[in-house]
Design a protein around this motif. Sequence first.
Motif, mmCIF file in Angstrom:
data_model
loop_
_atom_site.group_PDB
_atom_site.id
_atom_site.type_symbol
_atom_site.label_atom_id
_atom_site.label_comp_id
_atom_site.label_asym_id
_atom_site.label_seq_id
_atom_site.Cartn_x
_atom_site.Cartn_y
_atom_site.Cartn_z
ATOM 1 N N LYS A 42 0.865 -1.179 0.000
ATOM 2 C CA LYS A 42 0.000 0.000 0.000
ATOM 3 C C LYS A 42 0.899 1.226 0.000
ATOM 4 O O LYS A 42 1.786 1.354 0.837
ATOM 5 N N VAL A 43 0.671 2.121 -0.958
ATOM 6 C CA VAL A 43 1.507 3.308 -1.143
ATOM 7 C C VAL A 43 0.656 4.559 -0.984
ATOM 8 O O VAL A 43 -0.403 4.677 -1.597
ATOM 9 N N ARG A 44 1.153 5.466 -0.167
ATOM 10 C CA ARG A 44 0.490 6.773 -0.005
ATOM 11 C C ARG A 44 1.583 7.841 -0.029
ATOM 12 O O ARG A 44 2.463 7.846 0.837
ATOM 13 N N CYS A 45 1.536 8.706 -1.049
ATOM 14 C CA CYS A 45 2.513 9.788 -1.169
ATOM 15 C C CYS A 45 1.773 11.125 -1.137
ATOM 16 O O CYS A 45 0.583 11.180 -1.395
ATOM 17 N N ASN A 46 2.499 12.183 -0.854
ATOM 18 C CA ASN A 46 1.860 13.498 -0.781
ATOM 19 C C ASN A 46 1.813 14.180 -2.149
ATOM 20 O O ASN A 46 1.957 15.380 -2.264
ATOM 21 N N ASP A 48 -0.949 13.927 -4.021
ATOM 22 C CA ASP A 48 -2.391 14.100 -4.235
ATOM 23 C C ASP A 48 -3.023 13.060 -5.140
ATOM 24 O O ASP A 48 -4.101 13.282 -5.671
ATOM 25 N N GLU A 49 -2.407 11.919 -5.335
ATOM 26 C CA GLU A 49 -3.012 10.861 -6.141
ATOM 27 C C GLU A 49 -3.697 9.811 -5.272
ATOM 28 O O GLU A 49 -4.197 8.820 -5.778
ATOM 29 N N GLY A 50 -3.712 10.017 -3.970
ATOM 30 C CA GLY A 50 -4.392 9.083 -3.084
ATOM 31 C C GLY A 50 -3.600 7.811 -2.844
ATOM 32 O O GLY A 50 -2.431 7.692 -3.211
ATOM 33 N N GLU A 51 -4.259 6.859 -2.231
ATOM 34 C CA GLU A 51 -3.641 5.583 -1.878
ATOM 35 C C GLU A 51 -3.629 4.640 -3.076
ATOM 36 O O GLU A 51 -4.612 4.555 -3.803
ATOM 37 N N GLN A 52 -2.519 3.940 -3.255
ATOM 38 C CA GLN A 52 -2.365 2.982 -4.347
ATOM 39 C C GLN A 52 -2.053 1.607 -3.764
ATOM 40 O O GLN A 52 -1.313 1.510 -2.782
ATOM 41 N N ILE A 53 -2.582 0.570 -4.367
ATOM 42 C CA ILE A 53 -2.244 -0.808 -4.005
ATOM 43 C C ILE A 53 -1.415 -1.391 -5.145
ATOM 44 O O ILE A 53 -1.848 -1.399 -6.300
ATOM 45 N N TYR A 74 8.809 15.211 -1.892
ATOM 46 C CA TYR A 74 7.716 14.246 -1.804
ATOM 47 C C TYR A 74 8.044 13.224 -0.726
ATOM 48 O O TYR A 74 9.164 12.714 -0.670
ATOM 49 N N SER A 75 7.056 12.923 0.092
ATOM 50 C CA SER A 75 7.179 11.891 1.122
ATOM 51 C C SER A 75 6.199 10.777 0.795
ATOM 52 O O SER A 75 5.155 11.011 0.191
ATOM 53 N N CYS A 76 6.537 9.570 1.212
ATOM 54 C CA CYS A 76 5.663 8.423 0.979
ATOM 55 C C CYS A 76 5.603 7.552 2.227
ATOM 56 O O CYS A 76 6.535 7.525 3.030
ATOM 57 N N LYS A 77 4.510 6.837 2.341
ATOM 58 C CA LYS A 77 4.345 5.819 3.384
ATOM 59 C C LYS A 77 4.023 4.511 2.678
ATOM 60 O O LYS A 77 3.144 4.456 1.818
ATOM 61 N N GLY A 81 1.383 -5.707 3.046
ATOM 62 C CA GLY A 81 0.208 -6.558 3.266
ATOM 63 C C GLY A 81 0.603 -7.973 3.596
ATOM 64 O O GLY A 81 1.780 -8.302 3.626
ATOM 65 N N PRO A 82 -0.370 -8.857 3.905
ATOM 66 C CA PRO A 82 -1.802 -8.689 3.679
ATOM 67 C C PRO A 82 -2.512 -7.896 4.785
ATOM 68 O O PRO A 82 -3.555 -7.315 4.547
ATOM 69 N N ASN A 83 -1.976 -7.870 5.978
ATOM 70 C CA ASN A 83 -2.646 -7.153 7.072
ATOM 71 C C ASN A 83 -2.118 -5.729 7.237
ATOM 72 O O ASN A 83 -2.583 -4.998 8.095
ATOM 73 N N PHE A 84 -1.116 -5.365 6.459
ATOM 74 C CA PHE A 84 -0.503 -4.031 6.466
ATOM 75 C C PHE A 84 -0.012 -3.622 7.855
ATOM 76 O O PHE A 84 -0.140 -2.484 8.265
ATOM 77 N N LYS A 85 0.574 -4.608 8.567
ATOM 78 C CA LYS A 85 1.063 -4.302 9.917
ATOM 79 C C LYS A 85 2.489 -3.773 9.927
ATOM 80 O O LYS A 85 2.927 -3.192 10.897
ATOM 81 N N HIS A 86 3.244 -3.972 8.838
ATOM 82 C CA HIS A 86 4.605 -3.429 8.746
ATOM 83 C C HIS A 86 4.574 -2.220 7.824
ATOM 84 O O HIS A 86 3.951 -2.253 6.769
ATOM 85 N N HIS A 87 5.264 -1.168 8.242
ATOM 86 C CA HIS A 87 5.203 0.063 7.459
ATOM 87 C C HIS A 87 6.517 0.851 7.558
ATOM 88 O O HIS A 87 7.363 0.559 8.393
ATOM 89 N N GLN A 88 6.613 1.850 6.697
ATOM 90 C CA GLN A 88 7.737 2.772 6.729
ATOM 91 C C GLN A 88 7.323 4.080 6.055
ATOM 92 O O GLN A 88 6.614 4.058 5.063
ATOM 93 N N GLU A 89 7.762 5.186 6.613
ATOM 94 C CA GLU A 89 7.510 6.518 6.065
ATOM 95 C C GLU A 89 8.863 7.173 5.792
ATOM 96 O O GLU A 89 9.780 7.064 6.604
ATOM 97 N N PHE A 90 8.991 7.850 4.642
ATOM 98 C CA PHE A 90 10.290 8.406 4.266
ATOM 99 C C PHE A 90 10.125 9.484 3.209
ATOM 100 O O PHE A 90 9.090 9.591 2.560
ATOM 101 N N VAL A 91 11.175 10.266 3.027
ATOM 102 C CA VAL A 91 11.230 11.238 1.937
ATOM 103 C C VAL A 91 11.590 10.465 0.671
ATOM 104 O O VAL A 91 12.653 9.846 0.591
ATOM 105 N N ALA A 92 10.708 10.496 -0.311
ATOM 106 C CA ALA A 92 10.920 9.750 -1.550
ATOM 107 C C ALA A 92 11.640 10.572 -2.613
ATOM 108 O O ALA A 92 12.257 10.018 -3.513
ATOM 109 N N TYR A 93 11.564 11.898 -2.494
ATOM 110 C CA TYR A 93 12.252 12.778 -3.441
ATOM 111 C C TYR A 93 12.526 14.113 -2.774
ATOM 112 O O TYR A 93 11.660 14.684 -2.124
ATOM 113 N N ASP A 94 13.740 14.592 -2.961
ATOM 114 C CA ASP A 94 14.132 15.911 -2.477
ATOM 115 C C ASP A 94 14.937 16.565 -3.601
ATOM 116 O O ASP A 94 15.918 15.988 -4.078
#
Length: 137
Positions: A42-46, A48-53, A74-77, A81-94
């Motif tokens: 599951k990808v969510r970046c700032n 404005d394209e919303g959440e992507q699977i 740009y930052s992304c989280k 899956g499948p339960n999406f319990k592991h995650h990471q948030e980071f700067v994807a582009y600077d």
Amino acid sequence: MNNLLIVLILLGLCISLSNGFRMLGGSTVTLSNQLEHNKLLKVRCNNDEGEQIVKIGEEYEFTFGDNFLGTTLYSCKLDQGPNFKHHQEFVAYDATWSKALEVTCKWIAREDGIYFSLDGNSPLRRYEWDGPHLFIN
């Protein structure tokens, strides 16, 4: 009236210059799912394209031009899956990472972490899942 006309012309030029950077060169961020066992990403970046699977073996990509001031960020989280319990948030582009007009940032989600490649260089592991992160809204 002349002052208003001058202001409108200058504003138009600034907007054209800002949008012109994309015409000169577009930077790209790619997020690739190389997880195992049919795990979704599951990808969510700032951007404005919303959440992507993203399914295994697939990628999510967006292209953009840097803003006029060269402060594009740009930052992304990513959630694993499948339960999406592991995650990471980071700067994807600077924009400060490169002086080039066209920059390619590739992020690869694997079981042991998230890897990064800038402009086609060999990917290096930058983050562990659920580890320390840097997220900028």
